[in-house]
Structures are given as structure tokens and as C-alpha cells.
Design an enzyme around this catalytic site. Structure first.
Site, PDB file in Angstrom:
ATOM      1  N   GLU A 282       0.950  -1.257   0.179  1.00  0.00           N
ATOM      2  CA  GLU A 282      -0.299   0.259   0.252  1.00  0.00           C
ATOM      3  C   GLU A 282       0.788   1.274   0.345  1.00  0.00           C
ATOM      4  OE1 GLU A 282      -3.464  -2.210   2.889  1.00  0.00           O
ATOM      5  OE2 GLU A 282      -2.733   0.014   3.558  1.00  0.00           O
TER       6      GLU A 282
ATOM      7  N   ASP B 244      -5.972   9.498   9.865  1.00  0.00           N
ATOM      8  CA  ASP B 244      -4.858   9.167  10.158  1.00  0.00           C
ATOM      9  C   ASP B 244      -3.841   9.842  11.605  1.00  0.00           C
ATOM     10  OD1 ASP B 244      -3.881   7.461   8.770  1.00  0.00           O
ATOM     11  OD2 ASP B 244      -4.449   8.621   7.025  1.00  0.00           O
TER      12      ASP B 244
ATOM     13  N   TYR C  69     -10.564  -4.549   3.333  1.00  0.00           N
ATOM     14  CA  TYR C  69      -9.644  -4.021   4.791  1.00  0.00           C
ATOM     15  C   TYR C  69     -10.638  -3.988   5.723  1.00  0.00           C
ATOM     16  CZ  TYR C  69      -5.653  -0.555   6.752  1.00  0.00           C
ATOM     17  OH  TYR C  69      -5.036  -0.347   7.374  1.00  0.00           O
TER      18      TYR C  69
END
Lengths: 404, 279
Positions: free
Chosen positions: B52, B63, B178
Site C-alpha cells: 500500500e 490518520d 480492509y
């Protein structure tokens, strides 16, 4: 200007879109919660007891309705349009922000949420959020950029007095957009118990529409007050725009009225041509940030550019998606005013009317100063005085080279 | 669909050899484009099964501090979408099998132009994308055009995606799923093994796609535990912390940076074990 639509008050669609703008661009972790806020808000709108509780608080806690005041000396000075100020700076906490915070905290309570978070730039929304949290006894965390904490010390102290925890944000550029990023990070990590009170008409659907609805009390009152004072509707509305909540609150109830000029005033900072500004519509292009598509200040690669304005409350690189749409369809005119022009209007208002305005509405007043002289004397102009300037005296003194 | 097939082929291979996969995340251009290239060029040999590559963004809202900082380092060093795609193109010149997934936020793609992005990404040799802020509610934006063009659209499933919502999340997903194992941001909390096993089991009841698990995975032991129940484990912030630990005071890469990160990858890959029958 585009062809006139039947109505400008029908947005957003079910997925939160205003034309190409708006939407729900959030991480999957937040989606179920965003949908839950939407459902809870729809239910609250249909429940008369929700409106009754909010109206009671607006009247008895905030002090609404705020006056619609004929500013005779400004009118005389400009020599044209008859100028009215919608006095939302007289609200409890000194700005329009409390209208929205009360609505959202009532919704949070309905949803059984036990913890409140918010972002703030100038600190006005943070203070309003801390205030309603004190009122209802809920813990409150306010995210604020380190740079803004430095610029707005009195508001930081106010929030702490009200029992809120102010968390400094040092990531990115340490201003409002970074505070919003960190608030969203907190929300993602605390989805179960936390309600995020967003301070402006931005974010994922339903926030832009919900905040607009809570702020529309400004325009609804203005309409009634103007009918009472003049027996007719105003000819021109002017309000400043950062995210755009005070402007949307004033504008929305009038959007479908023919013949009313509606003008939003963005912050041009040092001048749009210098790149140091916060004028998202004038100097930006459509992009996706903080849950919605709208006009954004960004570089060629889609990286968000820092906004600049003397007013911390306008210092945001985006604008509410409904404003972006109203610009696209041509119903509202968006223009901009520089730091220097706003500063001069700030002083003028204090001297002529005995009102120290916040730097945010000083931008609106600076535009009024430009257009009022050439309008006829029977032209009714309403400007939203959305906040008082006590919080700004340090920045203003600094800009004027005065040591306090 | 005219996809590269590299993602499906890699998971088929892993299944055949009876082990789970290691997915590594690094930000394109971190800490500078050339060091980033050296890292990318070494990842597969060091033990990464899928790569990735983060598309740097100024405002990475999902994040944690490690990836935020890496994004800003990359941008400061001049990385952009053109540079990110160049890295992939350069990688594909010598590696035809290791899948590359671009991960990030929608605005840089939207700004580049979605059609132009799809064409250039496919031409460069990208196999799929993960776009954090595009939930199923916004599928018309990019997910559907990407799938039609043959680029896998890998969706994030989270602890908040309940049984009622999962079908919607999985509907237009391709490549793999994911699973974000914690409700939170990258590089902070870690989920318990029992929670992960339960969640992966739930996902497997809803989809035949491989499941990779990420967020909060830092050690070879965690990689081993997770690949007992899932098809792959994703490690990002831990590797990026090694990047950060190997910068000098001016933020420049020290000599041993590339080797330190690749050594970490090798150590993590050593944690991979056979997938249990229950998987």
C-alpha cells in the site's frame, strides 16, 4: 446569472447534496453515526416538544429575539441606503454561535450522548459550546489550534472557566482546519458516546442543513421585525462568511423573495491577489474536505492551502456547501473585503454607533460602506452584526500599533 | 472487468502456500522521493506480499500522528500525484507480480481529475485504491467508475459496520476487504485478538473476498496472530515510525534508513503463519 429556479430553499437532496456540493465524505467508521444524527434530527424536527424547548431557551437564556436596529449615524455617514443592523452580537456569549449550539446539544441529549466535542478558531464557537455543556452538565472537549490559542487567550480562559477542556492542536498549521481534523479524529475514536457539535454550515450531511435551520431564526426574526418597522421586506442583505453560518441564517428565509439582493462577504486578508486570504469562492475551486464538497483553497495537487485573515473566525479554507451552490446558481453574490478595509469599518462602527463589532461582521460593514452611498435613501439594507468585538481588541490594538 | 488480476493472483498464491500475507503501508515520497523509491524497490524482497502506497494529503483526517507527519514530510519534499504515479511506474518496470494499492483521501484524486487518474493509475500499474473518505453513499463519485475501468476499489469495514450495514459496505468492493480493527485513527490503539477473530468471521459470512486486517498492528507476533484468522495483516504506522526514527535534525534520511525499514519488514514477515481451518 443562471436561469431563475422555482425555489432556492429545497436543498439538500436526501444524500445531502446541494448541486455538486455537500455530501457525506467521511470514513466508514463515522458513517453509521452520521446516519444516526440525520435520523435523530429528522425525528426532532417532527417533534413539537423539541422546537418548544429550543424556543424557550432562545428566548430566556440567549435573549432572543435580537433587535433589528436602525443605525442612523452610519446611514447618515454613508448617505444612501437606510441601514439596519441585526443585533446578534447582543446574544448571550456575544455572537450567533449559541443559536446552533443549543439546537445541537438538545439533539445530543435526545440521542443519549454523554460527551461533547467541538472545534474552534476564534474561540466563539468553543465558548458557545462550553456554555451549553455547562448548562446541561455534559463534559466538553474543544479542539483549538495552538496558533489560535496564542491569538485568542481570553476565549481560552472563558472556555476553561465554563468547565471545558481545551486541547491544543499542533498538527498541520495549528489553526481552525487542523482543529477540525483533530475533532474528527476524536469522534472516530469515540463514536459510542460522543456528539460532535460542528460550528458552521459545513461537514457531512446533515450538518450543513441542520446548522442552517438552527441559525435561520436570524432571518425569520429579521423578516418579522422589518415588516413591523417598515411594512415591507428589505432590499439588500449583507453578511460576512467564513464557513457561513450567520450568513446562511440571515439569507435562507429570504432566498425565494424576488428583488432582494443577497451578498456574502468573504475575507480577502492581505488581498486575494497576494494568496494570503480566506476567500474560498473568490479564490478557490471545488474540492472535498471535512465531509463535504465545496469551494476550497487548494494548490494544483489538491493539497489544502492555509487561509489568512485578521479575523480568526473567517480563517478557514472552505465555505459551507449551500453557499457554494448558491454561488453556482447565481442567487447570492459573493464578494470579499481585505483586513485593512475591515479594520477601518471596525473603528467607524465603534465611533459612530457606540457598537464595537467583531472583526467578522466588520467585513460585512466594510462592504456596506462600499455599496450604501450609491443606493437610494428608501433602500432598506440589513447587515448581520453577528458578533461583538470584545474578543478582538488585542488583535485590533496590535494591527493599529497600540500597546495595551 | 479488465483489471490487472495481480491482487486476486497474490491472494490465490498465499492460500495455496497455506500462509497469510503481509501488507505494508508507506507514504509515497516520505521522507523524500529517492529514499521513498529505494524503500519501494526493496519491500517485496524484504517480505511484503502486497504494497500500500499512501497518496500524501495535507489533511489526513483518519490518520494518527505518525502518518500525518509522514504525509507532511512527503509534501514538503515535493511529492504530488504525478510523482506518486511515477514511483509505481518505475516499480512496475521490474516487478510484474506484487500488487500495489494506492491509499489516501479523495481530494487529490478529484483535483487530478477522476478520469485522468483512472487512466494514468492503470497505465502506471496500480492495482487498486483505498479512498478513506468515500463511503458507499458516495459510490457514484469514484468507486463505480474505478471498478468499471478495472481498478479494484478496496473498502474499509470497521467495528461500526454492523450486520445491517455490511452488505452495503461490501456491495461494490473488490480486490480484498480492509478491516479496520479499531474505531479510531491509525497507529494508536490495538484491538484484542478475540474481537478481531469475531469480526473477521462476521465479514467472511458476508463476502468471499480476502480480508486484510489493519490499524494498531506493530509486531511480528501480532502479524502471526492476525493471519491465523485473516488473509493478511497490514502494518503502516510502525514502519513509518522507523522512517521517522532514522531522520537527522534537518528531517533528511540518515544512511541506514532504508535498511532499517526493510529489516522491520523482514521481521514482520517472519511472524506470518499458516491460516487456520477456521479462516
Amino acid at each position: 446569472m443562471s436561469e431563475r429556479l422555482n425555489t432556492y430553499r429545497c436543498g439538500p437532496d436526501a444524500d445531502g447534496h446541494f448541486g455538486i456540493h455537500g455530501g457525506r465524505f467521511v470514513a466508514e467508521t463515522l458513517m453509521p453515526l452520521v446516519l444516526a444524527v440525520d435520523a435523530a434530527y429528522e425525528a426532532a424536527k417532527a417533534d413539537p416538544s423539541f422546537a418548544a424547548e429550543l424556543d424557550d431557551l432562545l428566548q430566556n437564556y440567549v435573549g432572543r429575539p435580537s433587535p433589528l436596529y436602525h443605525a442612523k449615524r452610519l446611514t447618515e455617514r454613508f448617505g444612501g441606503a437606510k441601514i439596519y443592523l441585526k443585533r446578534d452580537e447582543l446574544n448571550h456569549t456575544g455572537a450567533h454561535k449559541i443559536n446552533n449550539c443549543l439546537g445541537q446539544i438538545l439533539l445530543a441529549r435526545r440521542m443519549g450522548k454523554s460527551r461533547i466535542i467541538a472545534e474552534t478558531g476564534a474561540g466563539q464557537h468553543g465558548v458557545a459550546t462550553a456554555t451549553v455543556c455547562a448548562l446541561f452538565g455534559l463534559p466538553c472537549v474543544v479542539y483549538m489550534g495552538e496558533a489560535d490559542i496564542e491569538r485568542q487567550k481570553p476565549n481560552v480562559f472563558r472556555m476553561r472557566l465554563l468547565g471545558a477542556e481545551v486541547r491544543g492542536v499542533s498538527s498541520g498549521t495549528a489553526t481552525l482546519k487542523d482543529a477540525m481534523n483533530d475533532a474528527m479524529r476524536d469522534w472516530v475514536a469515540n463514536v459510542e458516546d460522543t456528539f460532535y457539535i460542528i460550528g458552521t454550515v459545513a461537514g457531512p450531511h446533515p450538518y450543513p442543513a441542520m446548522v442552517r435551520d438552527f441559525q435561520s431564526v436570524i432571518g425569520i426574526e429579521t423578516r418579522n421585525q422589518m415588516m413591523e418597522a417598515e411594512g415591507r421586506l428589505p432590499d439588500t442583505l449583507v453578511a460576512c462568511i467564513g464557513g457561513g453560518s450567520n450568513a446562511m441564517g440571515l439569507f435562507h428565509p429570504f432566498l425565494d423573495e424576488d428583488g432582494i439582493d443577497i451578498i456574502g462577504v468573504e475575507a480577502a486578508g492581505l488581498g486575494v491577489e497576494t494568496g494570503k486570504h480566506a476567500a474560498s469562492i473568490t479564490g478557490g475551486r471545488p474540492g472535498v474536505l471535512h465531509g463535504n464538497r465545496t469551494y476550497l483553497l487548494q494548490d494544483d495537487d489538491g493539497q489544502i492551502i492555509d487561509a489568512h485573515s485578521i479575523s480568526a473566525g473567517l480563517d478557514y479554507p472552505g465555505i459551507g456547501p449551500e453557499h457554494a451552490w448558491l454561488h453556482d446558481v447565481g442567487r447570492v453574490t459573493y464578494t470579499s473585503v481585505t483586513d485593512a478595509e475591515a479594520l477601518s469599518a471596525f473603528q467607524l462602527c465603534a465611533e459612530l454607533e457606540g457598537i464595537i463589532p467583531a472583526l467578522e461582521p466588520s467585513h460585512a460593514l466594510a462592504h456596506v460602506e462600499k455599496i450604501a452611498p450609491s443606493l437610494p435613501k428608501d433602500h432598506l439594507l440589513v447587515m448581520n452584526m453577528c458578533g461583538r468585538g470584545d474578543k478582538d481588541i488585542f488583535s485590533v490594538a496590535d494591527a493599529l500599533g497600540v500597546e495595551l | 472487468m479488465a483489471g490487472s488480476g495481480r491482487i486476486a493472483a497474490r491472494f490465490a498464491e498465499l492460500r495455496q502456500s497455506g500462509r497469510g500475507g503481509l501488507v505494508t503501508f508507506l507514504t509515497a515520497g516520505d521522507p523524500d522521493p529517492e529514499t521513498s523509491w529505494d524503500l519501494l524497490a526493496g519491500l517485496a524482497n524484504a517480505g511484503a506480499d502486497l504494497i500500500e502506497l499512501g497518496m500524501p494529503f495535507s489533511d489526513p483526517m483518519a490518520d494518527g500522528p505518525a502518518i500525518q507527519a509522514s504525509s507532511l514530510r512527503a509534501l514538503k519534499a515535493g511529492m504530488n500525484m504525478v510523482g506518486t504515479l511515477d514511483l509505481v511506474r518505475r516499480f512496475r518496470a521490474t516487478d510484474q507480480t506484487t500488487p500495489i494499492v494506492l491509499m489516501g483521501y479523495y481530494n487529490p484524486i478529484y483535483s487530478y481529475g477522476t478520469d485522468r487518474f483512472l487512466a494514468d493509475a492503470l497505465e502506471a500499474g496500480v492495482d487498486g485504491t483505498i479512498v478513506v473518505d468515500l463511503p458507499p453513499e458516495e459510490d457514484a463519485e469514484f468507486c463505480l467508475p474505478a471498478s468499471a475501468a478495472g481498478l479494484d476499489f478496496i473498502r474499509l469495514a470497521t467495528p461500526t459496520s454492523d450486520d445491517k450495514r455490511l452488505p452495503k459496505v461490501l456491495k461494490n468492493s473488490s480486490g480484498f476487504v480492509y478491516y479496520v480493527s479499531v474505531a479510531g485513527i491509525t497507529g494508536t490503539k490495538s484491538a484484542g485478538q478475540a474481537d478481531i477473530a469475531g469480526a473477521v468471521g462476521r465479514l467472511k459470512r458476508h463476502t468471499d473476498l480476502p480480508v486484510a486486517v489493519g490499524f494498531g498492528i506493530k509486531t511480528a507476533a501480532q502479524v502471526g496472530e492476525i493471519t491465523k484468522v485473516a488473509d493478511a495483516a497490514v502494518v503502516g504506522s510502525a514502519l513509518i515510525n522507523t522512517v521517522a526514527a532514522n531522520l537527522d535534525e534537518g528531517g533528511r534520511a540518515k544512511n541506514g534508513l532504508v535498511q532499517a525499514v526493510l529489516d522491520d519488514v523482514t521481521a514482520l514477515a517472519a511472524g506470518l503463519t499458516s491460516i487456520g481451518e477456521a479462516g
